[in-house]
Write a protein that holds these residues in place. Structure first.
Motif, PDB file in Angstrom:
ATOM      1  N   UNK A 193     -26.578   8.469  55.275  1.00  0.00           N
ATOM      2  CA  UNK A 193     -27.538   9.541  55.556  1.00  0.00           C
ATOM      3  C   UNK A 193     -27.609  10.481  54.364  1.00  0.00           C
ATOM      4  N   UNK A 194     -28.749  11.137  54.199  1.00  0.00           N
ATOM      5  CA  UNK A 194     -28.930  12.054  53.063  1.00  0.00           C
ATOM      6  C   UNK A 194     -29.609  13.337  53.515  1.00  0.00           C
ATOM      7  N   UNK A 195     -29.143  14.436  52.982  1.00  0.00           N
ATOM      8  CA  UNK A 195     -29.874  15.695  53.056  1.00  0.00           C
ATOM      9  C   UNK A 195     -30.360  15.979  51.645  1.00  0.00           C
ATOM     10  N   UNK A 196     -31.659  16.084  51.492  1.00  0.00           N
ATOM     11  CA  UNK A 196     -32.325  16.130  50.194  1.00  0.00           C
ATOM     12  C   UNK A 196     -32.975  17.500  50.028  1.00  0.00           C
ATOM     13  N   UNK A 197     -32.620  18.196  48.948  1.00  0.00           N
ATOM     14  CA  UNK A 197     -33.205  19.503  48.662  1.00  0.00           C
ATOM     15  C   UNK A 197     -34.014  19.390  47.385  1.00  0.00           C
ATOM     16  N   UNK A 198     -35.288  19.700  47.477  1.00  0.00           N
ATOM     17  CA  UNK A 198     -36.152  19.633  46.291  1.00  0.00           C
ATOM     18  C   UNK A 198     -37.352  20.538  46.500  1.00  0.00           C
ATOM     19  N   UNK A 199     -37.815  21.153  45.394  1.00  0.00           N
ATOM     20  CA  UNK A 199     -39.052  21.934  45.430  1.00  0.00           C
ATOM     21  C   UNK A 199     -40.257  21.068  45.080  1.00  0.00           C
ATOM     22  N   UNK A 200     -40.015  19.791  44.776  1.00  0.00           N
ATOM     23  CA  UNK A 200     -41.116  18.884  44.453  1.00  0.00           C
ATOM     24  C   UNK A 200     -41.573  18.219  45.749  1.00  0.00           C
ATOM     25  N   UNK A 201     -42.650  18.742  46.307  1.00  0.00           N
ATOM     26  CA  UNK A 201     -43.070  18.319  47.641  1.00  0.00           C
ATOM     27  C   UNK A 201     -43.523  16.870  47.675  1.00  0.00           C
ATOM     28  N   UNK A 202     -44.010  16.340  46.549  1.00  0.00           N
ATOM     29  CA  UNK A 202     -44.387  14.925  46.523  1.00  0.00           C
ATOM     30  C   UNK A 202     -43.162  14.048  46.765  1.00  0.00           C
ATOM     31  N   UNK A 203     -41.997  14.450  46.219  1.00  0.00           N
ATOM     32  CA  UNK A 203     -40.761  13.702  46.443  1.00  0.00           C
ATOM     33  C   UNK A 203     -40.297  13.858  47.889  1.00  0.00           C
ATOM     34  N   UNK A 204     -40.399  15.068  48.403  1.00  0.00           N
ATOM     35  CA  UNK A 204     -40.011  15.332  49.791  1.00  0.00           C
ATOM     36  C   UNK A 204     -40.801  14.430  50.737  1.00  0.00           C
ATOM     37  N   UNK A 205     -42.121  14.360  50.513  1.00  0.00           N
ATOM     38  CA  UNK A 205     -42.966  13.532  51.370  1.00  0.00           C
ATOM     39  C   UNK A 205     -42.624  12.049  51.219  1.00  0.00           C
ATOM     40  N   UNK A 206     -42.302  11.623  49.991  1.00  0.00           N
ATOM     41  CA  UNK A 206     -42.086  10.202  49.721  1.00  0.00           C
ATOM     42  C   UNK A 206     -40.788   9.679  50.319  1.00  0.00           C
ATOM     43  N   UNK A 207     -39.754  10.502  50.375  1.00  0.00           N
ATOM     44  CA  UNK A 207     -38.422   9.990  50.681  1.00  0.00           C
ATOM     45  C   UNK A 207     -37.933  10.326  52.090  1.00  0.00           C
ATOM     46  N   UNK A 208     -38.572  11.300  52.771  1.00  0.00           N
ATOM     47  CA  UNK A 208     -37.986  11.871  53.984  1.00  0.00           C
ATOM     48  C   UNK A 208     -38.402  11.164  55.263  1.00  0.00           C
ATOM     49  N   UNK A 209     -37.468  11.135  56.213  1.00  0.00           N
ATOM     50  CA  UNK A 209     -37.795  10.826  57.597  1.00  0.00           C
ATOM     51  C   UNK A 209     -38.151  12.112  58.337  1.00  0.00           C
ATOM     52  N   UNK A 210     -37.346  13.153  58.074  1.00  0.00           N
ATOM     53  CA  UNK A 210     -37.545  14.460  58.704  1.00  0.00           C
ATOM     54  C   UNK A 210     -37.614  15.540  57.630  1.00  0.00           C
ATOM     55  N   UNK A 211     -38.324  16.612  57.948  1.00  0.00           N
ATOM     56  CA  UNK A 211     -38.382  17.784  57.071  1.00  0.00           C
ATOM     57  C   UNK A 211     -38.005  19.003  57.906  1.00  0.00           C
ATOM     58  N   UNK A 212     -36.977  19.710  57.434  1.00  0.00           N
ATOM     59  CA  UNK A 212     -36.512  20.927  58.101  1.00  0.00           C
ATOM     60  C   UNK A 212     -36.837  22.112  57.196  1.00  0.00           C
ATOM     61  N   UNK A 213     -37.510  23.112  57.734  1.00  0.00           N
ATOM     62  CA  UNK A 213     -37.890  24.293  56.962  1.00  0.00           C
ATOM     63  C   UNK A 213     -37.138  25.506  57.496  1.00  0.00           C
ATOM     64  N   UNK A 214     -36.497  26.242  56.587  1.00  0.00           N
ATOM     65  CA  UNK A 214     -35.881  27.512  56.968  1.00  0.00           C
ATOM     66  C   UNK A 214     -36.485  28.624  56.110  1.00  0.00           C
ATOM     67  N   UNK A 215     -36.585  29.801  56.695  1.00  0.00           N
ATOM     68  CA  UNK A 215     -37.150  30.950  55.993  1.00  0.00           C
ATOM     69  C   UNK A 215     -36.347  32.191  56.356  1.00  0.00           C
ATOM     70  N   UNK A 216     -35.881  32.907  55.335  1.00  0.00           N
ATOM     71  CA  UNK A 216     -35.088  34.122  55.541  1.00  0.00           C
ATOM     72  C   UNK A 216     -33.918  33.882  56.485  1.00  0.00           C
ATOM     73  N   UNK A 217     -33.264  32.714  56.333  1.00  0.00           N
ATOM     74  CA  UNK A 217     -32.072  32.419  57.115  1.00  0.00           C
ATOM     75  C   UNK A 217     -32.323  31.977  58.538  1.00  0.00           C
ATOM     76  N   UNK A 218     -33.598  31.739  58.884  1.00  0.00           N
ATOM     77  CA  UNK A 218     -33.966  31.353  60.256  1.00  0.00           C
ATOM     78  C   UNK A 218     -34.612  29.968  60.238  1.00  0.00           C
ATOM     79  N   UNK A 219     -34.240  29.146  61.211  1.00  0.00           N
ATOM     80  CA  UNK A 219     -34.857  27.827  61.342  1.00  0.00           C
ATOM     81  C   UNK A 219     -36.300  27.983  61.822  1.00  0.00           C
ATOM     82  N   UNK A 220     -37.252  27.466  61.028  1.00  0.00           N
ATOM     83  CA  UNK A 220     -38.674  27.591  61.365  1.00  0.00           C
ATOM     84  C   UNK A 220     -39.178  26.358  62.100  1.00  0.00           C
TER      85      UNK A 220
END
Length: 509
Positions: A193-220
Motif C-alpha cells: 500500500x502507498x500513501x502518496x503526497x504530491x502537488x502535481x495533480x496529474x500524478x495524483x490522478x494517474x496513480x491513486x485509487x483514493x484521494x484524501x483532502x485535508x484543509x487547516x488540519x481538518x478532514x474535508x
C-alpha cells in the motif's frame, strides 16, 4: 479488514491545533493520495503515522491490520512495515548503495558481517526497483532519480507493507517521474500500500485509487480518484473555486533594462567542461522571461552567474541600463537591484534556527538602522508588512522558520527579496513543492511586480507554468541557448522541439 486506520487524530503545537480529529483508512494494495495546501497538516499526520511523533505526543488511535499500535519511534513503525520516504533523501552519499540499503541492519553470521549475503540481497532489491547498477557504486555517483529508487529499495528491504512517499517526483525529470509512478503501480499489484503526497495533480490522478483532502488540519473529503477532476481537487484543497490557475494579467513592457552576456561557466569539479556556453540575452522593464530546459541544461548555473553566486569559474559581462558591469560577488548584484530566490530554499534560502521575522529582514538590516543601531520598531513594521503581503501562515513572527511548511518558507524568502526593492528579480523554481493555492498567490504577486516595472527571470521545470506566466521563453539545452521565443501561441511541444531539433541538426551536420 483495513490495513490501516487512523482514528480521531489530534495534534497541537502550543496554542496551534495542527490536526483536528483526522480519520484515514487504507486497504492492502491501495494507493491513497493525501492532498492539501502547505500548512494543511499533511506532513504532521504522516510524521505521526511513521513514528516521528510517538504515542503520547498526539491524541487518537492508529490500527494496523486490526491491531492498535503504540509506537515509541521510527524503528517501531518500520519494524511493522510502515516506512516513510521523505522529500529530502536520507542516503549517505559517501557510502555505496549496498551500505546504504543495510545501514543499521547489516546481516551478520557468527558476529561477522556477511558481505556476500549483503551483495546478493542488494542485487535482488535493486532488481525489484528496476535499477540495473552495481551495489558497490557510490550513492554520490547516482542521479537524483536513481537515488530515489535506492530509497524505495531500502524501504522494501525493511519488508514495507505501507510506503509513505512525500513529494517523490519533485526533483525528478519527467521520464524519471513516469518510471517511479510505474514502479508504484507494480508495488500495488504486489500488495504494497502507498500513501502518496504530491502537488502535481496529474500524478495524483494517474496513480491513486483514493484521494484524501485535508484543509487547516481538518478532514474535508475522501473520494475515489475517478470521481474527482483536477479542478475538484483544487476546490476542496483551497475552499474556493480557482477557475484559472494562471491569472494572466495585463502589464506594460518597457525598454531594455538588462543585457546579459556572453556568459560562459565552467563545471565546479571538471574545469574543462562548460556548463554554460556563450549565452546572451536581454530583459525589458516589466517583462516576465521564462527559462525552460531539462534538468542539467544550465538554467540554474546561468542565473547564478547573473547573481554572482556561481561557485565555479565563470564570465558574465552585463549592461544594466546601458552601464557595463561585472560583479565580483552577490553583494554587488544586490546593490544594483538584482535579487535572486534560490532553487534550494533549505540550503541557500533560509536560516533554519532563526525566526520567520528575522529571515524576512535578514538582507535588509542596514536599511533598518538608525544612528548605527537596529530600529526594532521599524523592523517589526517591516516583518508584519511582509507576513501580511505574502500571506505567510505562522503562529508568530518569532517561530523558527524551519517549523513552517515549504510553501510558507518560500513566501518568507519572497518577502525578504521584496524588502530589497529589486529592479531585476530572479526566481529559480519558485513554486517547487508548493500547493496549488500558494502557487496562485505567487503568480498573482509576479504579475503585480511586473506591473511595477520589475523585470523577472523565472526558471521552472514545469512547462505549463512557463507557458502560463511568461511573456517570452528562453530555451536552454546542454548549456546553450537554443531559442528565444515570444509566448504567443507557444506550446510545450514547440519548446522541447526547439532544443531537440537543433540538437539533431547539429548531429546531422
Amino acid at each position: 479488514m483495513a490495513l490501516l486506520e487512523m482514528r480521531r487524530i489530534n495534534k497541537t503545537f502550543g496554542q496551534v491545533k495542527a490536526l483536528d480529529g483526522i480519520d484515514l483508512q487504507l486497504q492492502t494494495g491501495e494507493v491513497l493520495s493525501l492532498c492539501g495546501e502547505n500548512g494543511s497538516g499533511k506532513s504532521t499526520l504522516m510524521k505521526i503515522l511513521s513514528g516521528v511523533y510517538p504515542s503520547g505526543d498526539y491524541e487518537g488511535e492508529i490500527w494496523l491490520a486490526g491491531e492498535r499500535i503504540r509506537a515509541r519511534g521510527l524503528r517501531d513503525m518500520e519494524a511493522l512495515g510502515v516506512v516513510m520516504i521523505h522529500q529530502e533523501l536520507t542516503l549517505v552519499k559517501q557510502l555505496s548503495i549496498q551500505d546504504n540499503l543495510f545501514l543499521g541492519c547489516e546481516p551478520h553470521q557468527h558476529g561477522v558481517l556477511n558481505e556476500a549475503r549483503m551483495y546478493q540481497r542488494a542485487c535482488q532489491l535493486l532488481q525489484r526497483v528496476h535499477l540495473d547498477i552495481d551495489p558497490d557504486t557510490l550513492v554520490a555517483d547516482l542521479g537524483v532519480g536513481q537515488q530515489q529508487l535506492v530509497e524505495i529499495a531500502k524501504a522494501l528491504g525493511k519488508e514495507a507493507r505501507l510506503l509513505i512517499l512525500d513529494e517523490p517526483t519533485a526533483p525528478l525529470t519527467e521520464r524519471e517521474a513516469q518510471l517511479l509512478l510505474g514502479l508504484i503501480g507494480e508495488l500495488r499489484q504486489q500488495g504494497v500500500s502507498c500513501i502518496f503526497i504530491s502537488h502535481k495533480l496529474s500524478e495524483v490522478k494517474a496513480i491513486s485509487d483514493l484521494i484524501c483532502v485535508i484543509r487547516d488540519g481538518v478532514h474535508i473529503a475522501t473520494r475515489e480518484a475517478r470521481q474527482l477532476s483536477s479542478d475538484d481537487i483544487v476546490t476542496l484543497m483551497v475552499g474556493r473555486e480557482i477557475r484559472q490557475l494562471f491569472p494572466r494579467e495585463p502589464h506594460a513592457i518597457g525598454d531594455v533594462v538588462l543585457e546579459v552576456g556572453p556568459v560562459t561557466a565552467w563545471d565546479r569539479q571538471r574545469p574543462g567542461v562548460q556548463r554554460v556556453q556563450n549565452v546572451s540575452f536581454s530583459v525589458r522593464e516589466g517583462e516576465i522571461v521564462g527559462i525552460a530546459g531539462l534538468v542539467g541544461s544550465g538554467r540554474t548555473e546561468l542565473m547564478e552567474c547573473l547573481f554572482a553566486s556561481y561557485e565555479g569559474r565563470y564570465q558574465c559581462p552585463l549592461r544594466l541600463r546601458g552601464q557595463a558591469l561585472q560583479f565580483r560577488d552577490n553583494r554587488q548584484a544586490l546593490a544594483q537591484g538584482i535579487v535572486m530566490v534560490p532553487e534550494d530554499r533549505k540550503r541557500h534560502g533560509i536560516v533554519p534556527i532563526l525566526g520567520v521575522g528575522d529571515n524576512i529582514t535578514l538582507a535588509a538590516l542596514p536599511t533598518l538602522r538608525r544612528h548605527g543601531l537596529l530600529c526594532e520598531a521599524s523592523e517589526t513594521v517591516a516583518i508584519n508588512d511582509g507576513i501580511r503581503r505574502l500571506r505567510v501562515k505562522t503562529a508568530a513572527a518569532s517561530l523558527p522558520i524551519s517549523q513552517l511548511s515549504g510553501g510558507n518558507q518560500q513566501k518568507a524568502i519572497l518577502a525578504r527579496c521584496l524588502m530589497l526593492h529589486p529592479r531585476i528579480l530572479i526566481l529559480d523554481e519558485p513554486t517547487r513543492g508548493i500547493d496549488v493555492g500558494a502557487k496562485y498567490e505567487i503568480y498573482k504577486l509576479i504579475y503585480e511586480l511586473a506591473r511595477q516595472g520589475i523585470a523577472i527571470l523565472m526558471v521552472s521545470s514545469e512547462l505549463p507554468e512557463v507557458l502560463g506566466i511568461s511573456d517570452r521563453v528562453l530555451v536552454m539545452h546542454n548549456g546553450q541557448l537554443k531559442g528565444d521565443l515570444p509566448n504567443d501561441g507557444l506550446t510545450q511541444e514547440a519548446i522541447m522541439g526547439c532544443a531537440l531539433r537543433q540538437e539533431e541538426a547539429s548531429h546531422a551536420g
